[in-house]
Scaffold this motif. Structure first.
Motif, short mmCIF file in Angstrom:
data_model
loop_
_atom_site.label_atom_id
_atom_site.label_comp_id
_atom_site.label_asym_id
_atom_site.label_seq_id
_atom_site.Cartn_x
_atom_site.Cartn_y
_atom_site.Cartn_z
N THR A 158 32.08 34.53 36.69
CA THR A 158 31.67 35.64 35.83
C THR A 158 31.37 36.91 36.60
N ILE A 159 31.31 36.81 37.95
CA ILE A 159 31.01 37.99 38.78
C ILE A 159 32.08 38.08 39.86
N PRO A 160 33.25 38.62 39.55
CA PRO A 160 34.37 38.63 40.51
C PRO A 160 34.06 39.34 41.81
N GLN A 161 33.18 40.35 41.77
CA GLN A 161 32.90 41.12 42.98
C GLN A 161 32.19 40.29 44.06
#
Length: 489
Positions: A158-161
């Motif tokens: 949910t947090i690609p970065q």
């Protein structure tokens, strides 16, 4: 951390025969207390078509800190908040080597017909510590006959970065004897981890040769495997290379934890194996013991004793009635206490041993009057300008009846393929002497302090370059005269 190992069997081997090979009964959950935590072996699937053995290791990071057995990261909190309980690492290899030790050796006393039989195997490791390098996982396992699937999941979908995980989900599929498959895991898990959680010494060379000797020399990633397995310690890497290139050496087996075939909860046991030849380190220690016996020493000082490798051998021989281990490092002496198992040592043996913090280059009146002082692989760690002080403290002030010294033979270094020209075997070595230099130095010391000296090689000798280690036995001249009088009497 978790691993599963499955088989569908063959025409002659049923899937449930995996229990015989692993020496763990499929109908029981078995647990083992280990130095790295608590291991459990159980079988989530047992059927006529498939058998799966699961290995789960519970690691207690807080307990590790309390016992001071494992180092931490760059900040204190990393000792308590880390991936040790979850990621398959060198700790899992240690645990497997204990719990599945008999299977790793390829032995099956109850069903000897299963020994060496190739089985279709599937191994799953859900979180393998490998710095997220899935390509490296393939490079080390695929040449050994495995079909490799290695996927690197995101840290958080949910947090690609946040990027990719430093772990791989690994699936291995291949057909081979179980012992061979376990040897691959035992060696390559620490290699992929590249951050061994325990002290690496010459014992690790024995383990590497014993478990990978059959396939390592032809592996395309051979050099990488050796370097990583030995934690990039150049002297250990050089010795491993030399042993792989020539005759091998004697290996002491690890302590094993194994339940009997298809047996109950396991307990610790130690199984010696006398069938294998000796490492250079063991040949060196044996040569020192032989020299001490030759000069008739009973009260011995091991000066620069390190973690007690020689002390253990001295204590095993009751003819050495007093053994004093001396090292400048209090931390190293604490390690020696743990490795020697002082708290479990019989009183009669413990009474013969003293561990003492002191320096080889300073006068210590407590070391005066012993039968022999040993400097095994010590002098090369002393700065050249401090050697006169060492000479005075050992030969002049302690003045034992005999001194036994071993040190590397620099002439032999050209035979180590990974040593550059004029490079020394260890980064902490201040010098390494040729045979001529050692003879000149030893003769001068003997003349200055009233000793006679004899020089001997240790290890496999090359016709041109000599042996890898050189030994000097110094005998005080008056002590030799006294010994001869006793013999004549």
């Amino acid at each position: 951390m978790f691993l599963t190992l499955s088989t569908t069997g063959t025409a002659d081997v049923t899937p449930s025969d995996l229990g015989f090979l692993l020496h763990k009964h499929p109908d029981r959950v078995q647990s083992f207390e280990l130095s790295v935590g608590r291991a459990h072996v159980f079988y989530p699937v047992v059927s006529a078509q498939r058998c799966t053995a699961a290995f789960m290791l519970e690691v207690d990071p807080i307990g590790m800190v309390r016992e001071k057995r494992f180092g931490g990261g760059d900040f204190a909190l990393s000792q308590y908040v880390n991936d040790r309980p979850y990621a398959a690492s060198s700790m899992l290899a240690v645990a497997m080597g204990k719990v599945w030790n008999t299977a790793l050796k390829g032995r099956c006393k109850v069903r000897p017909d299963l020994e060496g039989v190739s089985l279709p195997l599937e191994i799953s490791i859900p979180a393998l510590a490998c710095s997220g390098d899935s390509d490296l996982v393939t490079r080390v396992f695929a040449p050994l006959g495995w079909q490799v699937t290695a996927e690197v999941p995101p840290v958080d979908p949910t947090i690609p970065q946040w990027g990719q995980s430093p772990y791989c989900d690994v699936e291995l599929v291949g057909t081979m004897p179980l012992a061979e498959a376990l040897s691959h895991l035992y060696v390559l898990l620490p290699v992929l981890d590249d951050a061994k959680h325990y002290w690496v010494s010459t014992d690790e060379i024995d383990k590497l040769i014993r478990n990978a000797g059959g396939w390592l020399d032809t592996h395309p990633e051979r050099d990488l495997i050796i370097r990583r397995y030995l934690k990039h310690q150049r002297d250990l890497v050089a010795e491993a290379e030399a042993r792989l290139a020539g005759p091998g050496g004697d290996v002491l087996l690890d302590d094993t934890v194994e339940a009997g075939a298809q047996g109950e909860t396991g307990s610790a046991s130690t199984a010696p194996d006398l069938a294998l030849p000796a490492t250079l380190a063991q040949q060196r220690a044996a040569a020192v013991i032989g020299a001490l016996q030759e000069v008739g020493a009973h009260r011995v000082v091991d000066l620069g004793c390190g973690e007690g490798a020689l002390i253990r051998r001295l204590l095993s021989d009751p003819s050495f009635t007093e053994v004093v281990g001396v090292d400048v490092s209090a931390t190293v002496l604490e390690r020696a206490e743990r490795r020697l198992g002082l708290e479990r040592m019989p009183d009669s043996v413990r009474a013969r041993l003293t561990l003492r913090q002191s320096s080889a280059t300073y006068r210590d009146v407590a070391l005066h009057g012993y039968d022999a002082v040993v400097l095994m692989e010590v002098i090369e760690h002393v700065d050249m300008d401090r050697l006169p002080s060492l000479e005075r403290s050992v030969f002049g002030q302690a003045h034992p009846a005999a001194v036994v010294v071993t040190t590397p033979n620099a002439d032999y270094n050209v035979l180590y393929p990974h040593l550059a020209a004029h490079e020394m075997r260890h980064t902490d070595h201040r010098f390494e002497w040729s045979r001529a230099e050692f003879e000149q130095r030893a003769t001068g010391v003997a003349e200055r302090h009233g000793y006679d000296v004899a020089l001997r090689p240790i290890g496999p000798a090359d016709e041109t370059h000599g042996a890898p280690t050189q030994l000097a036995i110094f005998r005080r001249s008056d002590a030799m005269a006294t010994q001869q009088e006793v013999v004549r009497a």
